[in-house]
Design an enzyme around this catalytic site. Structure first.
Site, PDB file in Angstrom:
ATOM      1  NE  ARG A  77      -2.383   1.464   3.645  1.00  0.00           N
ATOM      2  CZ  ARG A  77      -2.479   2.713   4.117  1.00  0.00           C
ATOM      3  NH1 ARG A  77      -3.092   3.656   3.406  1.00  0.00           N
ATOM      4  NH2 ARG A  77      -1.974   3.033   5.288  1.00  0.00           N
ATOM      5  CG  HIS A 121      -0.442   8.983   3.637  1.00  0.00           C
ATOM      6  ND1 HIS A 121      -0.614   7.642   3.876  1.00  0.00           N
ATOM      7  CD2 HIS A 121       0.039   9.489   4.800  1.00  0.00           C
ATOM      8  CE1 HIS A 121      -0.228   7.349   5.109  1.00  0.00           C
ATOM      9  NE2 HIS A 121       0.169   8.477   5.693  1.00  0.00           N
ATOM     10  CG  ASN A 293      -4.438   3.219   9.179  1.00  0.00           C
ATOM     11  OD1 ASN A 293      -4.664   2.217   8.490  1.00  0.00           O
ATOM     12  ND2 ASN A 293      -3.995   4.353   8.669  1.00  0.00           N
ATOM     13  CE1 TYR A 295       1.037   2.630  13.765  1.00  0.00           C
ATOM     14  CE2 TYR A 295      -0.979   3.626  12.928  1.00  0.00           C
ATOM     15  CZ  TYR A 295       0.285   3.096  12.712  1.00  0.00           C
ATOM     16  OH  TYR A 295       0.786   3.034  11.443  1.00  0.00           O
ATOM     17  CD  GLU A 368      -0.890   3.731   8.397  1.00  0.00           C
ATOM     18  OE1 GLU A 368      -0.602   4.190   9.524  1.00  0.00           O
ATOM     19  OE2 GLU A 368      -1.027   4.442   7.385  1.00  0.00           O
TER      20      GLU A 368
HETATM   21  O1  IFM Z   1       3.506   7.402   9.921  1.00  0.00           O
HETATM   22  C1  IFM Z   1       2.147   7.457  10.182  1.00  0.00           C
HETATM   23  C2  IFM Z   1       1.348   7.285   8.910  1.00  0.00           C
HETATM   24  O2  IFM Z   1       1.682   8.228   7.958  1.00  0.00           O
HETATM   25  C3  IFM Z   1      -0.129   7.416   9.202  1.00  0.00           C
HETATM   26  N1  IFM Z   1      -0.526   6.578  10.286  1.00  0.00           N
HETATM   27  C4  IFM Z   1       0.260   6.587  11.481  1.00  0.00           C
HETATM   28  C5  IFM Z   1       1.716   6.380  11.145  1.00  0.00           C
HETATM   29  C6  IFM Z   1       2.562   6.381  12.438  1.00  0.00           C
HETATM   30  O3  IFM Z   1       2.407   7.578  13.113  1.00  0.00           O
END
Ligand code: IFM
Length: 463
Positions: A77, A121, A293, A295, A368
């Site tokens: 991606r 992005h 995404n 985290y 992500e």
């Molecule tokens: O690096 C970033 C990415 O561009 C978008 N999502 C989170 C990642 C880590 O912060």
């Protein structure tokens, strides 16, 4: 042997974005983006670093694609830079920009790597920012035209196109928090931006479907955080709910239900006026693929000290943290099961003013997930990033648990393939499976890269 085994056909991949990896910021006719401008402004980025050279993927894409193939990474991606293709955002197409992505896509296909192309992005053309950027509705129409051009040139080889990566971040980190480009701090601008980003998703989807000569899946990628109240008090529960509405539901509701919580926010009233026009929500509510995404989570408490939203983030003690966030794998399970429960199962019509102008049941993928680690070489030249491997194991286990419990997630993309430019934090946060020496641009596969390759080969791992 007991293990974690993913469904047959599960998609394994890695992710990146143009500004973070390409470099060549002003080569071959590329126009200036808001991230070029922002990163060139002293004081905006740690150590005043920038993505001018980034990790030179623009020149090293062949070597990078070969390295992906070596690790059996078959889905990549990446994002296209709007300013390489349309240097001024609208108007003449830059043939050298098209030629670069032609070369990149062909190099990937040569190695049997499927391109997952993302249109945006965060690197908006500066020329469009000068006309008001995302807070200006016209930007959404310019984006749809850019999407059409991309579909026309690459739709013969690309099966999946994401419109946006993390529109919430582009809107709020860029326009309200001021820590990302364009760096303004106005709530009204952020609310306008988020609506126009979503509208542009709908308009672009229409344009891609009209242009593509064969079926292309159109998706969007969202940053989502499960929100937890800091205590059991009613006030903290309400604080957590406000954050969930402003971070998660603000993007999920329009895309998946055709409704919006924005019109219910008292604080938004002065800014939203005629922002959402008739038919907008119906246009937005189109999606073949939802990229998630993940985290971390957000733990929130009520705080009268904080203006506008009245909440404060809490960092629970005793938990593990990376250089950026709390590590909380269980949050991935909570998030996925919540999406399934609240968005993918049939529910009664919404009581909100825009009464659910549509309903979507897209495919789900993790687009992500990853951890920054201050990796370094051992005496023998190896990078033993055990911490990243542990992070991966724990998150993949939670993902697997959600799939077992019926959430139909079809793929997992790791962030990121190689260390790269981490926005306002510069080059200090390394997320890659591959180490990059930012001086020499030499690539070295970390232990996690080899571990991930084994997971792909076995479609899972032993425990
Ligand atoms: O690096 C970033 C990415 O561009 C978008 N999502 C989170 C990642 C880590 O912060």
């Amino acid at each position: 042997m007991p293990g974690i085994h993913f469904p047959e056909g599960f998609v394994w991949g890695i992710a990146s974005s143009a500004y973070q990896v390409e470099g060549a910021w002003n080569e071959d006719g590329k126009g200036v983006s808001i991230w070029d401008t922002f990163a060139h402004t002293p004081g905006k980025i740690v150590n005043d670093e920038n993505g001018d050279a980034a990790i030179d993927h623009y020149h090293r894409y062949k070597e990078d694609a070969a390295l992906m193939a070596e690790l059996d990474l078959r889905h990549y991606r990446f994002s296209t830079a709007w300013t390489r293709i349309l240097p001024a955002g609208t108007g003449p197409v830059n043939p050298k920009g098209i030629a670069f992505y032609d070369r990149l896509i062909d190099a990937l296909l040569k190695h049997k790597i499927e391109p997952y192309l993302c249109l945006f992005h965060w690197d908006l053309p500066q020329a469009l920012q000068d006309k008001g950027g995302w807070p200006n509705r016209e930007t959404a129409y310019a984006f749809a035209d850019y999407a059409r051009i991309v579909a026309k040139h690459f739709g013969d080889r690309v099966n999946v196109i994401f419109t946006h990566n993390e529109p919430w971040v582009a809107a709020f980190a860029g326009h309200f928090l001021g820590m990302h480009a364009p760096g303004t701090k106005e709530l009204g601008a952020a609310l306008r931006a988020v609506h126009h980003l979503l509208l542009s998703h709908g308009l672009a989807t229409e344009a891609i479907r009209a242009e593509a000569k064969r079926p292309v899946k159109v998706g969007i990628t969202l940053n989502l955080n499960p929100v937890y109240p800091a205590t059991e008090s009613k006030k903290d529960a309400e604080a957590a709910d406000r954050v969930d509405a402003t971070m998660n539901r603000i993007v999920l509701d329009p895309l998946l239900k055709g409704t919006t919580p924005i019109e219910g926010y008292k604080i938004a009233k002065p800014f939203t006026g005629n922002l959402i026009q008739p038919g907008d929500l119906k246009k937005i509510c189109v999606l073949d693929l939802l990229g998630i995404n993940y985290y971390s989570r957000a733990v929130m408490k009520h705080s009268a000290k904080i203006p506008v939203i009245g909440v404060e983030q809490v960092h629970p003690e005793g938990n593990e943290y990376s250089g950026m966030w709390e590590i909380f794998p269980e949050g991935l399970y909570a998030l996925l099961t919540r999406i399934q429960r609240d968005y993918l199962q049939p529910s009664p019509p919404s009581p909100l003013p825009n009464k659910g102008e549509g309903r979507n049941a897209p495919e789900l993928m993790i687009t992500e997930n990853g951890i920054p680690v201050p990796d370094g070489f051992d005496f023998d030249g190896r990078i033993r990033d055990e911490r990243r491997i542990r992070y991966l194991r724990n998150h993949l286990a939670q993902l697997h648990r959600a799939i077992q419990d019926g959430v139909p997630v079809k793929g997992y993309f790791h962030w990121s393939f190689m260390d790269n430019f981490e926005w306002a934090l510069g080059y200090g946060q390394r997320f890659g499976l591959v180490y990059v020496d930012f001086e020499t641009q030499k690539r070295t596969v970390k232990d996690s890269g080899r571990w991930f390759a084994e997971v792909i080969r076995g479609n899972g791992f032993e425990i």
